[in-house]
Design a protein around this motif. Structure first.
Motif, PDB file in Angstrom:
ATOM      1  N   GLY A 152      14.744   0.982  -3.148  1.00 11.21           N
ATOM      2  CA  GLY A 152      15.169   2.338  -3.477  1.00 11.21           C
ATOM      3  C   GLY A 152      14.059   3.367  -3.432  1.00 11.21           C
ATOM      4  N   LEU A 153      12.913   3.019  -2.837  1.00 10.44           N
ATOM      5  CA  LEU A 153      11.791   3.948  -2.778  1.00 10.44           C
ATOM      6  C   LEU A 153      11.802   4.807  -1.520  1.00 10.44           C
ATOM      7  N   LEU A 154      12.389   4.288  -0.442  1.00  8.71           N
ATOM      8  CA  LEU A 154      12.484   5.008   0.820  1.00  8.71           C
ATOM      9  C   LEU A 154      13.938   5.058   1.275  1.00  8.71           C
ATOM     10  N   VAL A 155      14.225   6.019   2.140  1.00  6.28           N
ATOM     11  CA  VAL A 155      15.547   6.098   2.753  1.00  6.28           C
ATOM     12  C   VAL A 155      15.359   6.479   4.221  1.00  6.28           C
ATOM     13  N   ARG A 156      16.196   5.903   5.085  1.00  6.62           N
ATOM     14  CA  ARG A 156      16.159   6.255   6.505  1.00  6.62           C
ATOM     15  C   ARG A 156      17.177   7.358   6.768  1.00  6.62           C
TER      16      ARG A 156
ATOM     17  N   GLN B 177       9.992  -4.233   8.932  1.00 13.52           N
ATOM     18  CA  GLN B 177      10.156  -5.122   7.775  1.00 13.52           C
ATOM     19  C   GLN B 177       9.516  -4.514   6.522  1.00 13.52           C
ATOM     20  N   ALA B 178       8.353  -3.864   6.685  1.00 14.33           N
ATOM     21  CA  ALA B 178       7.690  -3.220   5.543  1.00 14.33           C
ATOM     22  C   ALA B 178       8.549  -2.093   4.985  1.00 14.33           C
ATOM     23  N   ILE B 179       9.083  -1.276   5.888  1.00 20.28           N
ATOM     24  CA  ILE B 179       9.918  -0.155   5.450  1.00 20.28           C
ATOM     25  C   ILE B 179      11.195  -0.658   4.796  1.00 20.28           C
ATOM     26  N   GLN B 180      11.811  -1.679   5.378  1.00 19.60           N
ATOM     27  CA  GLN B 180      13.066  -2.185   4.835  1.00 19.60           C
ATOM     28  C   GLN B 180      12.879  -2.716   3.419  1.00 19.60           C
ATOM     29  N   SER B 181      11.724  -3.336   3.149  1.00 19.88           N
ATOM     30  CA  SER B 181      11.490  -3.867   1.807  1.00 19.88           C
ATOM     31  C   SER B 181      11.442  -2.746   0.776  1.00 19.88           C
ATOM     32  N   LEU B 182      10.940  -1.570   1.173  1.00 22.09           N
ATOM     33  CA  LEU B 182      10.890  -0.437   0.248  1.00 22.09           C
ATOM     34  C   LEU B 182      12.216   0.314   0.202  1.00 22.09           C
ATOM     35  N   VAL B 183      12.972   0.270   1.302  1.00 20.33           N
ATOM     36  CA  VAL B 183      14.335   0.805   1.279  1.00 20.33           C
ATOM     37  C   VAL B 183      15.178   0.001   0.297  1.00 20.33           C
TER      38      VAL B 183
ATOM     39  N   THR C 254      11.889   8.255   8.210  1.00 19.78           N
ATOM     40  CA  THR C 254      11.872   7.612   6.901  1.00 19.78           C
ATOM     41  C   THR C 254      11.299   8.571   5.870  1.00 19.78           C
ATOM     42  N   GLN C 255      11.993   8.694   4.731  1.00 20.41           N
ATOM     43  CA  GLN C 255      11.633   9.685   3.715  1.00 20.41           C
ATOM     44  C   GLN C 255      11.467   9.018   2.356  1.00 20.41           C
ATOM     45  N   VAL C 256      10.473   9.488   1.597  1.00 23.88           N
ATOM     46  CA  VAL C 256      10.274   9.003   0.230  1.00 23.88           C
ATOM     47  C   VAL C 256      11.378   9.567  -0.663  1.00 23.88           C
ATOM     48  N   VAL C 257      12.011   8.688  -1.436  1.00 27.03           N
ATOM     49  CA  VAL C 257      13.072   9.130  -2.339  1.00 27.03           C
ATOM     50  C   VAL C 257      12.495   9.357  -3.728  1.00 27.03           C
ATOM     51  N   HIS C 258      11.909   8.352  -4.311  1.00 24.84           N
ATOM     52  CA  HIS C 258      11.301   8.453  -5.636  1.00 24.84           C
ATOM     53  C   HIS C 258      10.504   7.191  -5.892  1.00 24.84           C
ATOM     54  N   SER C 259       9.740   7.224  -6.963  1.00 25.93           N
ATOM     55  CA  SER C 259       9.011   6.031  -7.370  1.00 25.93           C
ATOM     56  C   SER C 259       9.722   5.398  -8.548  1.00 25.93           C
ATOM     57  N   GLN C 260       9.577   4.093  -8.687  1.00 26.21           N
ATOM     58  CA  GLN C 260      10.126   3.404  -9.848  1.00 26.21           C
ATOM     59  C   GLN C 260       9.090   3.434 -10.961  1.00 26.21           C
ATOM     60  N   VAL C 261       9.513   3.911 -12.121  1.00 26.08           N
ATOM     61  CA  VAL C 261       8.610   3.966 -13.265  1.00 26.08           C
ATOM     62  C   VAL C 261       8.517   2.592 -13.898  1.00 26.08           C
ATOM     63  N   LYS C 262       7.293   2.102 -14.098  1.00 26.66           N
ATOM     64  CA  LYS C 262       7.071   0.839 -14.792  1.00 26.66           C
ATOM     65  C   LYS C 262       6.447   1.155 -16.138  1.00 26.66           C
ATOM     66  N   ARG C 263       7.189   0.869 -17.197  1.00 25.85           N
ATOM     67  CA  ARG C 263       6.764   1.269 -18.529  1.00 25.85           C
ATOM     68  C   ARG C 263       6.321   0.058 -19.333  1.00 25.85           C
ATOM     69  N   PRO C 264       5.112   0.090 -19.916  1.00 28.13           N
ATOM     70  CA  PRO C 264       4.674  -1.037 -20.734  1.00 28.13           C
ATOM     71  C   PRO C 264       5.504  -1.134 -22.000  1.00 28.13           C
ATOM     72  N   LEU C 265       5.725  -2.358 -22.470  1.00 33.33           N
ATOM     73  CA  LEU C 265       6.464  -2.561 -23.709  1.00 33.33           C
ATOM     74  C   LEU C 265       5.512  -2.356 -24.882  1.00 33.33           C
ATOM     75  N   GLU C 266       5.461  -1.135 -25.357  1.00 32.63           N
ATOM     76  CA  GLU C 266       4.650  -0.807 -26.512  1.00 32.63           C
ATOM     77  C   GLU C 266       5.316   0.363 -27.222  1.00 32.63           C
TER      78      GLU C 266
ATOM     79  N   GLN D 144       0.827  -1.209   0.000  1.00 34.78           N
ATOM     80  CA  GLN D 144       0.000   0.000   0.000  1.00 34.78           C
ATOM     81  C   GLN D 144       0.861   1.258   0.000  1.00 34.78           C
ATOM     82  N   LEU D 145       1.984   1.221   0.701  1.00 38.31           N
ATOM     83  CA  LEU D 145       2.908   2.354   0.650  1.00 38.31           C
ATOM     84  C   LEU D 145       3.506   2.505  -0.746  1.00 38.31           C
ATOM     85  N   GLU D 146       3.883   1.376  -1.363  1.00 38.74           N
ATOM     86  CA  GLU D 146       4.461   1.422  -2.704  1.00 38.74           C
ATOM     87  C   GLU D 146       3.445   1.963  -3.708  1.00 38.74           C
ATOM     88  N   SER D 147       2.194   1.541  -3.592  1.00 37.38           N
ATOM     89  CA  SER D 147       1.147   2.040  -4.483  1.00 37.38           C
ATOM     90  C   SER D 147       0.960   3.543  -4.313  1.00 37.38           C
TER      91      SER D 147
END
Length: 261
Positions: free
Chosen positions: A82-86, A73-79, A92-104, A38-41
């Motif tokens: 590369g989405l969060l940093v301590r 454990q939830a925070i560490q998985s996002l750290v 805990t701070q948001v760094v950036h989101s990972q862009v997921k690009r469709p292959l088209e 939910q945090l990643e979303s």
């Protein structure tokens, strides 16, 4: 099902405190994984933006009614993604989101803009050169024919995401540097009546050379995604050949796989 929300409990995390989290304690899915998803979303949708603070583990565990190990454990998985940093003394701070690009067959600029990522471009190179054998063959030109070579650094939220190198026939369209920094290459093609129809594309991966790492604000040897693409218009003419590199920590290709009947 337990929903959490309500008034602000930590001045350092006003955005997080305005969010609702649905944590199903009866689900076989671990609570830490539910929270992490939910945090990643929220990060991907821009609800949690780069720079937003989540507070420390004690604040989060109290607010969500979870144990500190579960929150950790939830925070560490996002750290790890590369989405969060301590940050010591901050939380805990948001760094950036990972862009997921469709292959088209789409433009990186258009995809980033549609995802609310606020793309920016810096043109590093825009000049005419003699085509080498590989570029000439790919574009259907004679070796040594003049082509335009573009090199651009594409960023989101002020952080570099990709380094793009494209070769185009000189007669295709006028490639003004100021316009290239304000919009996408494919969008410029569409405005002059070029209809993209198909492409051949190869995706790969390798480690960043020192010069590439410096351009993308990565460490030497960091993982990079690579893409080579030759795009064709609706007449079958090759209109561009691109060789691009992307930060694997911030970018992913998204596949949909179908079973053949």
């Amino acid at each position: 099902m337990v929903k959490t929300g309500g008034p602000t409990r930590a001045a350092s995390a006003p955005v997080l405190d305005s969010m609702d989290f649905a944590l199903d304690r009866g689900s076989p899915v671990p609570l830490y994984y539910q929270l992490a998803q939910q945090l990643e979303s929220a990060i991907e949708r821009g609800v949690l933006a780069p720079g937003n603070l989540l507070g420390n583990e004690i604040d989060l565990s109290t607010r969500l009614g979870l144990s500190r190990p579960t929150v950790r454990q939830a925070i560490q998985s996002l750290v790890d993604k590369g989405l969060l940093v301590r940050r010591r003394g901050v939380g805990t701070q948001v760094v950036h989101s990972q862009v997921k690009r469709p292959l088209e067959l789409s433009s990186l600029y258009d995809d980033l803009e549609a995802a609310g990522q606020g793309p920016t471009t810096r043109v590093v190179r825009n000049e005419r050169v003699a085509a080498g054998a590989d570029v000439a063959a790919t574009l259907g030109l004679a070796e040594g024919a003049e082509v335009v070579v573009l090199e651009r650094l594409r960023s989101t939220h002020g952080q570099p995401m990709a380094y793009l190198c494209n070769y185009l026939p000189v007669a295709l369209l006028e490639l003004d540097t100021a316009r290239l920094e304000a919009t996408g290459l494919y969008r410029m093609m569409r405005t002059v009546g070029i209809t993209l129809h198909s492409a051949r594309q190869t995706v790969g991966a390798r480690c960043a050379a020192p010069e590439e790492a410096a351009r993308l604000d990565e460490r030497p040897g960091a993982a990079l995604l690579t893409m080579e693409r030759t795009a064709y218009d609706d007449t079958g003419r090759a209109v561009e050949f691109g060789t691009h590199i992307y930060r694997a920590s911030r970018y992913a290709f998204d596949f949909q796989l179908l079973v053949r009947p």
